[in-house]
Design a protein around this motif. Structure first.
Motif, PDB file in Angstrom:
ATOM      1  N   SER A   1       5.683 -14.241  -4.946  1.00 26.81           N
ATOM      2  CA  SER A   1       4.988 -13.898  -6.182  1.00 26.81           C
ATOM      3  C   SER A   1       4.850 -12.384  -6.273  1.00 26.81           C
ATOM      4  O   SER A   1       4.917 -11.672  -5.280  1.00 26.81           O
ATOM      5  N   ALA A   2       4.624 -11.907  -7.466  1.00 25.13           N
ATOM      6  CA  ALA A   2       4.559 -10.464  -7.713  1.00 25.13           C
ATOM      7  C   ALA A   2       3.424  -9.783  -6.946  1.00 25.13           C
ATOM      8  O   ALA A   2       3.639  -8.734  -6.346  1.00 25.13           O
ATOM      9  N   PRO A   3       2.184 -10.338  -6.937  1.00 23.33           N
ATOM     10  CA  PRO A   3       1.122  -9.658  -6.179  1.00 23.33           C
ATOM     11  C   PRO A   3       1.440  -9.567  -4.685  1.00 23.33           C
ATOM     12  O   PRO A   3       1.140  -8.576  -4.041  1.00 23.33           O
ATOM     13  N   GLU A   4       2.059 -10.621  -4.151  1.00 27.98           N
ATOM     14  CA  GLU A   4       2.405 -10.610  -2.726  1.00 27.98           C
ATOM     15  C   GLU A   4       3.467  -9.555  -2.429  1.00 27.98           C
ATOM     16  O   GLU A   4       3.379  -8.838  -1.434  1.00 27.98           O
ATOM     17  N   LEU A   5       4.484  -9.457  -3.313  1.00 29.66           N
ATOM     18  CA  LEU A   5       5.521  -8.442  -3.130  1.00 29.66           C
ATOM     19  C   LEU A   5       4.935  -7.040  -3.228  1.00 29.66           C
ATOM     20  O   LEU A   5       5.302  -6.151  -2.463  1.00 29.66           O
ATOM     21  N   LYS A   6       4.005  -6.848  -4.164  1.00 33.54           N
ATOM     22  CA  LYS A   6       3.375  -5.538  -4.317  1.00 33.54           C
ATOM     23  C   LYS A   6       2.553  -5.196  -3.068  1.00 33.54           C
ATOM     24  O   LYS A   6       2.577  -4.065  -2.588  1.00 33.54           O
ATOM     25  N   ALA A   7       1.840  -6.176  -2.523  1.00 31.81           N
ATOM     26  CA  ALA A   7       1.058  -5.956  -1.311  1.00 31.81           C
ATOM     27  C   ALA A   7       1.982  -5.633  -0.137  1.00 31.81           C
ATOM     28  O   ALA A   7       1.679  -4.753   0.665  1.00 31.81           O
ATOM     29  N   ASP A   8       3.107  -6.348  -0.040  1.00 36.47           N
ATOM     30  CA  ASP A   8       4.069  -6.072   1.030  1.00 36.47           C
ATOM     31  C   ASP A   8       4.608  -4.654   0.914  1.00 36.47           C
ATOM     32  O   ASP A   8       4.714  -3.933   1.909  1.00 36.47           O
ATOM     33  N   ASP A  13       4.776   1.061   2.519  1.00 39.04           N
ATOM     34  CA  ASP A  13       4.536   2.467   2.168  1.00 39.04           C
ATOM     35  C   ASP A  13       3.491   3.079   3.097  1.00 39.04           C
ATOM     36  O   ASP A  13       3.628   4.225   3.534  1.00 39.04           O
ATOM     37  N   MET A  14       2.451   2.322   3.399  1.00 37.87           N
ATOM     38  CA  MET A  14       1.406   2.808   4.286  1.00 37.87           C
ATOM     39  C   MET A  14       1.972   3.059   5.688  1.00 37.87           C
ATOM     40  O   MET A  14       1.641   4.061   6.330  1.00 37.87           O
ATOM     41  N   GLN A  15       2.822   2.181   6.168  1.00 40.14           N
ATOM     42  CA  GLN A  15       3.446   2.363   7.480  1.00 40.14           C
ATOM     43  C   GLN A  15       4.292   3.640   7.507  1.00 40.14           C
ATOM     44  O   GLN A  15       4.259   4.390   8.481  1.00 40.14           O
ATOM     45  N   HIS A  16       5.036   3.892   6.426  1.00 36.98           N
ATOM     46  CA  HIS A  16       5.853   5.108   6.353  1.00 36.98           C
ATOM     47  C   HIS A  16       4.969   6.354   6.331  1.00 36.98           C
ATOM     48  O   HIS A  16       5.267   7.349   6.999  1.00 36.98           O
TER      49      HIS A  16
END
Length: 85
Positions: A1-8, A13-16
């Protein structure tokens, strides 16, 4: 789902960003230690050594993280995390 993809993607991004911050800290730590080496070397060369003794300059300490400050930065696999119940 879109919210899950955005969270992933946000997590990736946070890891980078965290990796970039760690690299910047590593570079600054290196630059600091180079400056300390140059300073300490200059304290031993005449006429700097005479002036350094007169003004009570002492060699600077290199940066070294103590054992309590070190954390495990090994990569972690967050892909198989089930949500809390």
């Amino acid at each position: 789902s879109a919210p899950e993809l955005k969270a992933d993607q946000t997590f990736i991004d946070m890891q980078h960003q965290l990796g970039n911050i760690e690299e910047k800290i590593k570079a600054e730590r290196h630059d600091y230690n180079v400056a300390v080496k140059n300073f300490n070397t200059r304290l031993t060369i005449f006429p700097n050594s005479f002036i350094a003794r007169f003004f009570h300059f002492v060699p600077a300490d290199y940066f070294q993280a103590n054992a309590d400050a070190k954390i495990n930065l090994a990569p972690r696999d967050f892909s198989d995390q089930s949500p809390p119940h």
